[in-house]
Design an enzyme around this catalytic site. Structure first.
Site, PDB file in Angstrom:
ATOM      1  N   GLY A 312     -24.531 -83.037  39.794  1.00  0.00           N
ATOM      2  CA  GLY A 312     -25.452 -81.975  39.644  1.00  0.00           C
ATOM      3  C   GLY A 312     -25.401 -81.064  38.249  1.00  0.00           C
ATOM      4  O   GLY A 312     -24.268 -81.082  37.663  1.00  0.00           O
ATOM      5  N   GLY A 314     -26.367 -77.302  36.317  1.00  0.00           N
ATOM      6  CA  GLY A 314     -26.974 -76.065  36.455  1.00  0.00           C
ATOM      7  C   GLY A 314     -26.637 -75.004  35.420  1.00  0.00           C
ATOM      8  O   GLY A 314     -25.797 -75.390  34.674  1.00  0.00           O
ATOM      9  N   LYS A 333     -16.656 -78.586  39.705  1.00  0.00           N
ATOM     10  CA  LYS A 333     -17.399 -77.984  38.974  1.00  0.00           C
ATOM     11  C   LYS A 333     -16.976 -77.411  37.758  1.00  0.00           C
ATOM     12  O   LYS A 333     -15.967 -76.540  37.698  1.00  0.00           O
ATOM     13  CB  LYS A 333     -18.167 -76.547  39.785  1.00  0.00           C
ATOM     14  CG  LYS A 333     -19.215 -75.817  38.903  1.00  0.00           C
ATOM     15  CD  LYS A 333     -19.683 -74.537  39.846  1.00  0.00           C
ATOM     16  CE  LYS A 333     -20.608 -74.966  40.946  1.00  0.00           C
ATOM     17  NZ  LYS A 333     -21.744 -75.519  40.496  1.00  0.00           N
ATOM     18  N   ASP A 429     -28.890 -66.169  43.495  1.00  0.00           N
ATOM     19  CA  ASP A 429     -29.696 -67.301  43.090  1.00  0.00           C
ATOM     20  C   ASP A 429     -29.875 -68.344  44.523  1.00  0.00           C
ATOM     21  O   ASP A 429     -29.427 -69.402  44.384  1.00  0.00           O
ATOM     22  CB  ASP A 429     -29.206 -68.280  42.210  1.00  0.00           C
ATOM     23  CG  ASP A 429     -30.096 -69.358  41.528  1.00  0.00           C
ATOM     24  OD1 ASP A 429     -31.268 -69.130  41.666  1.00  0.00           O
ATOM     25  OD2 ASP A 429     -29.668 -69.992  40.789  1.00  0.00           O
TER      26      ASP A 429
END
Length: 626
Positions: A312, A314, A333, A429
């Site tokens: 992912g 972002g 992350k 978000d």
């Protein structure tokens, strides 16, 4: 012949011993009837509670409870965690919880559980985290709590506990966080060893809040004896002067030495934690089971953050799949601007700890973190089914009942963030890419709290709007001011994504519209043509009535004025089938009587979300799919 019989018996006994060892390691301790004692204890807990949402959907005939919801197990199959916060559970907490002797984590906060705190909780010698706050427990605090020698985090606040606080709690050497606030406890007050404590709201103890919360300090000595009292006043005065001078000089020396030691320690710690890549150990924090990883440990787990492990991207950073040394799968992350906007070590650790305290079945649990001089990383459990956004594009498509369950789960997660956790968190978000799916396709809200985590320092990040085009609420887009109603707007768009299988920016294209996406949804709703909105992959396999209800909830959530949008608690109730008709009728009456002169036209209001190319580029750069 006799020798053969002995050999057979010996082999048979070996097999039985092996079977027993396997049974005890995988399924807990089994009785002679093959019943798992942990299953019995958990079923007793379930039967003593009223469970309106059937979240404790456990099977009493099961041998292994490790597949049950709300249960966490160790690698050898023993129950180590029981977590069912914010599930509207009522009834009493069964004393059978004391039989789950391997428990390390108990989270039952924000429910309606009453009755006594079981004395049997004192049997849980391995317990590290106990949170029973915001319930209706009505008893004294059991003395047996002093047996919890490994307990690090204890919250019993906002109950109806009474009586004196057991003095034995002062002997809990591992306790670092204690909250007994807002009960009916009485004096005397023990001298706790906990680093942080809070007992405000106990009117029989607290004169002022300052006396009842903060960081524990070493108590002042009160050892004045009779011989001191019998001394002459002049002698006492001279002694006081000498003592005051000596104490002042001593304090100055201690401060100088302490400051020097602190500088030396920080320098040494920076070398050990930030730059010693050969050290592969990890440390545990004092709050719950949050772990502090070494950077090299996560480098190895992700194969040096290989692009092959990238799952992912972002606005907050990239996410990598990782394999820890114990075999568990994690998602790592790697936050952007690691050395700048995230701030210092203490601030970052504080923010991470607060995020980790938000525990709910529909929130992505923070497993651990890593800090170096230039890196900030967060470690989460790996979600095997990816995000809702990816699943909506995959084959086979998600069926209608699963989409409804995802909507309700995501709503409950946001409800917890807005109204039930402390401190309250605004996501900022909410979108399909940030709703993850576990092994059972249950919705798990991810990336919550990261906006606060990254934005607490002045930087180029703080002044910009965070979010994704099509999901940003109008007031946030125009003023930069966010509230929980900003998340409600994003949730409304998420509902439309679940219904249509399309991203927000794809709605207009599907209807040959130029912007005004929400106007189009309103139009087809008024014309009773909602089939135009439904994902074609569903092939009419959906409930028409449920479809209209979900569209109405989405339209209520995406109203232009934030104050007109419902709270997440109201949204969840409407998705559960309670109060939607009344809320919708009230909304329609208000809209009919509202002066059009004081409102922008719908096309003006919502075309800003898609027509302004410069705004589009800015928002795209700030976010994007995660």
């Amino acid at each position: 012949m006799e020798i053969i019989k002995k050999m057979i018996n010996a082999q048979f006994c070996s097999v039985l011993v092996l079977f027993f060892l396997l049974s005890t390691s995988s399924y807990g301790l089994l009785s002679s009837k093959g019943v798992n004692y942990e299953v019995v204890a958990l079923m007793n807990i379930k039967n003593s509670l009223h469970d309106p949402h059937n979240v404790l959907n456990w099977d009493e005939t099961a041998v292994d409870p490790c597949s049950w919801t709300m249960i966490t197990c160790s690698l050898d199959g023993l129950v180590t965690g029981l977590g069912a916060p914010s599930q509207n559970l009522s009834g009493i907490l069964s004393p059978s919880i004391g039989n789950l002797t391997n428990l390390q984590l108990v989270l039952l906060q924000n429910n309606n559980i009453s009755g006594q705190l079981p004395y049997e909780l004192g049997k849980l010698s391995k317990l590290k985290t106990l949170d029973l706050s915001n319930n209706f427990f009505n008893s004294q605090i059991p003395n047996t709590f002093s047996n919890l020698k490994n307990l690090q985090y204890l919250r019993l606040n906002n109950n109806s506990l009474y009586g004196a606080i057991p003095p034995s709690l002062a002997n809990m050497s591992q306790l670092s966080f204690l909250d007994l606030s807002y009960n009916n406890l009485s004096a005397p007050l023990p001298v706790f060893r906990a680093k942080t404590f809070n007992i405000i709201g106990n009117t029989l103890i607290c004169g002022t809040q300052q006396q009842c919360s903060g960081t524990i300090q070493t108590p002042k000595s009160m050892n004045l004896n009779n011989s001191q009292n019998s001394e002459p006043s002049g002698s006492r005065k001279s002694h006081k002067i000498v003592l005051a001078f000596g104490s002042s000089l001593g304090c100055i020396c201690v401060l100088v030495l302490g400051f020097g030691f602190l500088l030396w320690w920080r320098q040494r710690q920076n070398q050990q934690i930030f730059f010693d890549v050969n050290e592969q150990r990890h440390e545990e924090l004092n709050l719950g089971n949050l772990k502090k990883f070494q950077f090299k440990e996560l480098q190895i787990a992700t194969k040096n953050f290989s692009s092959k492990n990238l799952i992912g991207k972002g606005g907050f950073g990239n996410v990598y799949k990782g394999h820890l040394q114990d075999g568990s799968l994690v998602a790592v992350k790697r936050l952007k601007d690691g050395s700048g906007s995230i701030g210092g070590e203490t601030q970052f650790q504080t923010e991470v700890e607060m995020i980790s305290l938000a525990v709910h079945r529909n929130l992505l649990r923070l497993y651990g973190f890593c800090m170096t001089a230039s890196e900030r990383l967060l470690v989460y459990p790996y979600m095997s089914n990816g995000s809702v956004a990816s699943r909506l594009k995959a084959k086979p498509s998600i069926d209608w009942s699963t989409r409804k369950r995802i909507a309700l789960g995501a709503g409950r997660g946001l409800l917890y963030l807005h109204e039930q956790c402390d401190p309250k968190i605004i996501h900022r978000d909410v979108k399909a890419a940030n709703i993850l799916l576990d092994d059972y396709c249950e919705a798990v809200v991810g990336d919550f709290g990261l906006a606060k985590l990254l934005d607490h320092r002045d930087s180029h990040v703080t002044t910009a709007v965070r979010g994704t085009v099509g999901h940003i609420a109008p007031e946030y887009l125009s003023t930069g001011q966010s509230s929980e109603k900003t998340d409600v707007f994003g949730f409304g768009i998420l509902l439309l994504e679940l219904i249509s299988g399309l991203r927000a920016l794809e709605f207009g294209k599907s209807a040959n519209q130029k912007g005004a996406m929400l106007d189009w949804v309103k139009k087809i709703h008024q014309e009773k043509k909602l089939e135009l909105l439904v994902d074609k992959d569903l092939k009419n396999a959906y409930d028409v009535i449920e479809l209209e209800e979900m569209v109405r909830v989405a339209l209520l959530c995406t109203q232009f004025i934030p104050g007109h949008r419902p709270k997440m608690s109201e949204v969840v109730r409407m998705l559960e089938g309670d109060g939607l008709a009344e809320k919708w009728e009230a909304s329609q009456r208000a809209e009919a009587t509202r002066s059009r002169a004081n409102e922008f036209s719908s096309s003006e209001r919502y075309s800003d979300l898609t027509d302004d190319s410069s705004l589009l580029v800015q928002a795209m750069e700030l976010s994007g799919p995660r």
